[in-house]
Design a protein around this motif. Structure first.
Motif, mmCIF file in Angstrom:
data_model
loop_
_atom_site.group_PDB
_atom_site.id
_atom_site.type_symbol
_atom_site.label_atom_id
_atom_site.label_comp_id
_atom_site.label_asym_id
_atom_site.label_seq_id
_atom_site.Cartn_x
_atom_site.Cartn_y
_atom_site.Cartn_z
ATOM 1 N N ASN A 113 0.844 -1.202 0.000
ATOM 2 C CA ASN A 113 0.000 0.000 0.000
ATOM 3 C C ASN A 113 0.873 1.243 0.000
ATOM 4 O OD1 ASN A 113 0.710 0.894 2.697
ATOM 5 N ND2 ASN A 113 -0.632 -0.705 3.502
ATOM 6 N N ALA A 114 0.230 2.362 -0.314
ATOM 7 C CA ALA A 114 0.863 3.670 -0.153
ATOM 8 C C ALA A 114 0.276 4.269 1.114
ATOM 9 C CB ALA A 114 0.538 4.545 -1.355
ATOM 10 N N CYS A 115 1.122 4.854 1.945
ATOM 11 C CA CYS A 115 0.602 5.407 3.197
ATOM 12 C C CYS A 115 1.438 6.592 3.648
ATOM 13 C CB CYS A 115 0.581 4.323 4.282
ATOM 14 S SG CYS A 115 2.192 3.644 4.649
ATOM 15 N N GLY A 116 0.968 7.260 4.693
ATOM 16 C CA GLY A 116 1.689 8.396 5.251
ATOM 17 C C GLY A 116 2.454 7.951 6.490
ATOM 18 N N ALA A 117 3.650 8.497 6.697
ATOM 19 C CA ALA A 117 4.454 8.130 7.870
ATOM 20 C C ALA A 117 4.218 9.122 9.002
ATOM 21 C CB ALA A 117 5.929 8.093 7.494
ATOM 22 N N PHE A 193 -7.392 13.259 3.417
ATOM 23 C CA PHE A 193 -6.179 13.032 4.203
ATOM 24 C C PHE A 193 -6.460 13.556 5.616
ATOM 25 C CE2 PHE A 193 -4.304 13.266 -0.110
ATOM 26 C CZ PHE A 193 -3.541 12.112 -0.092
ATOM 27 N N GLU A 194 -5.936 12.882 6.604
ATOM 28 C CA GLU A 194 -6.218 13.176 8.009
ATOM 29 C C GLU A 194 -5.904 14.640 8.363
ATOM 30 O OE1 GLU A 194 -3.858 11.005 6.864
ATOM 31 O OE2 GLU A 194 -5.208 9.306 6.773
ATOM 32 N N THR A 195 -6.536 15.107 9.426
ATOM 33 C CA THR A 195 -6.196 16.447 9.934
ATOM 34 C C THR A 195 -4.923 16.346 10.791
ATOM 35 O OG1 THR A 195 -7.420 16.200 12.002
ATOM 36 C CG2 THR A 195 -8.656 17.044 10.080
ATOM 37 N N THR A 235 4.744 7.084 1.251
ATOM 38 C CA THR A 235 4.881 7.962 0.075
ATOM 39 C C THR A 235 4.984 9.421 0.493
ATOM 40 O OG1 THR A 235 2.469 7.994 -0.109
ATOM 41 C CG2 THR A 235 3.655 6.416 -1.499
ATOM 42 N N ASN A 236 4.703 9.683 1.756
ATOM 43 C CA ASN A 236 4.758 11.059 2.274
ATOM 44 C C ASN A 236 4.771 10.990 3.791
ATOM 45 O OD1 ASN A 236 1.755 10.274 1.429
ATOM 46 N ND2 ASN A 236 1.649 11.490 3.293
ATOM 47 N N MET A 237 5.131 12.096 4.428
ATOM 48 C CA MET A 237 4.961 12.176 5.878
ATOM 49 C C MET A 237 3.509 12.599 6.120
ATOM 50 S SD MET A 237 7.902 11.177 6.772
ATOM 51 C CE MET A 237 7.859 11.299 8.578
HETATM 52 N N1 HPA Z 1 -2.765 9.348 4.732
HETATM 53 C C1 HPA Z 1 -3.609 8.383 4.355
HETATM 54 N N2 HPA Z 1 -3.452 7.655 3.279
HETATM 55 C C2 HPA Z 1 -2.368 7.877 2.530
HETATM 56 C C3 HPA Z 1 -1.430 8.858 2.850
HETATM 57 C C4 HPA Z 1 -1.641 9.644 4.025
HETATM 58 O O1 HPA Z 1 -0.852 10.533 4.381
HETATM 59 N N3 HPA Z 1 -0.472 8.819 1.881
HETATM 60 C C5 HPA Z 1 -0.816 7.833 1.018
HETATM 61 N N4 HPA Z 1 -1.971 7.264 1.409
#
Ligand code: HPA
Length: 274
Positions: A113-117, A193-195, A235-237
């Protein structure tokens, strides 16, 4: 037809189409690509009972097809694109293909998955092999009536990720000199995207990462007794940790860059698995 019957029939359809047994399956997250040797394709729209077969407005970065081929001599089925809860699919629809993979006889499932750190020890472009998860969503694919042909009513989650698959991923990463972190993934419903405040709350709870997918499939895999491991790509902070605003194009671009290491990691890992 019942959920169970749809799953079994879809597995039979896919089995007949590719006409070879499947060793392992891989789910690709946003922007992540994986080419196989001797690759064959089956578009999602051609799979009669798959809940995603009429998906017209699919999420950018998801190709909407199954591919089947070889990695390191193993037969691998790849789900190029997943269904997300935020698209309006029911949790059982999101989990459908996970059960199909089980009924195809796969020995394991690798989810990406792609996610935020959130954890600042991680940086953009890092890969994290999940150690645990926190669901921030009050729904999951096991809600409602349980069909015992799929799994037990009450599922143990002491070890959601299969130690054999995880250990192999970790030793492969070490061998290839690819940095592979461990961490806890927070599943957020999205699609916004989350607050900043949400991220601070999730950090306090113990989330190292945050994303909008994966957990429904992991829960279904545990329900079905299908060994699963997750490679989460930062993929991003997360919001407020990075000073810039979020941008889906940036997510896709970073995920595409990470795909090279992911592929090498899977090549090496699949070499060593049974
Ligand atoms: N938050 C949630 N989902 C995501 C993010 C994130 O920052 N980046 C990629 N998928």
């Amino acid at each position: 037809m019942t959920y169970y019957e749809n799953i079994v029939e879809t597995a039979n359809y896919i089995k007949k189409y590719f006409n070879e047994p499947i060793d392992y399956a891989v789910v690709l997250g946003s922007g992540i690509t994986l080419e196989l040797e001797e690759q064959q394709e089956l578009g999602y729209e051609a799979i009669p009972l798959f809940p995603g077969n009429k998906r017209s407005n699919h999420v950018k970065g998801h190709a909407n097809k199954l591919t089947f081929g070889k990695i390191s001599g193993k037969n691998v089925l790849v789900l190029n694109g997943r269904l997300h809860y935020y698209e309006g699919y029911k949790m059982k629809e999101v989990a459908f293909m996970t059960y199909v993979v089980k009924f195809l006889g796969a020995k394991g499932l690798f989810i990406t998955n792609a996610c935020g750190a959130i954890n600042t020890n991680f940086t953009e472009g890092d890969i994290v092999c999940l150690d645990d998860f926190i669901s921030l969503v009050s729904n999951n694919p096991l809600m409602g009536e349980n069909d015992p042909r799929l799994g037990e009513r009450f599922v143990d989650m002491t070890t959601p990720f299969n130690p054999y698959l995880v250990d192999n991923l970790l030793s492969s990463a070490e061998k290839l000199d690819i940095k592979l972190h461990r961490g806890v993934y927070g599943f957020f419903q999205g699609p916004y995207f989350e607050t900043r405040a949400e991220i601070q709350a999730f950090k306090t709870m113990g989330c190292d990462l945050v994303g909008m997918s994966t957990v429904p499939e992991v829960i279904a895999a545990n329900h079905a007794g299908l060994p699963v491991a997750v490679l989460a790509c930062a993929t991003n902070m997360a919001t407020g940790i990075q000073k810039k605003k979020h941008d889906h194009e940036h997510v896709l671009k970073t995920a595409q860059k990470i795909s090279v290491n992911l592929k090498n990691l899977l090549i090496e890992t699949l070499k060593n698995l049974d």
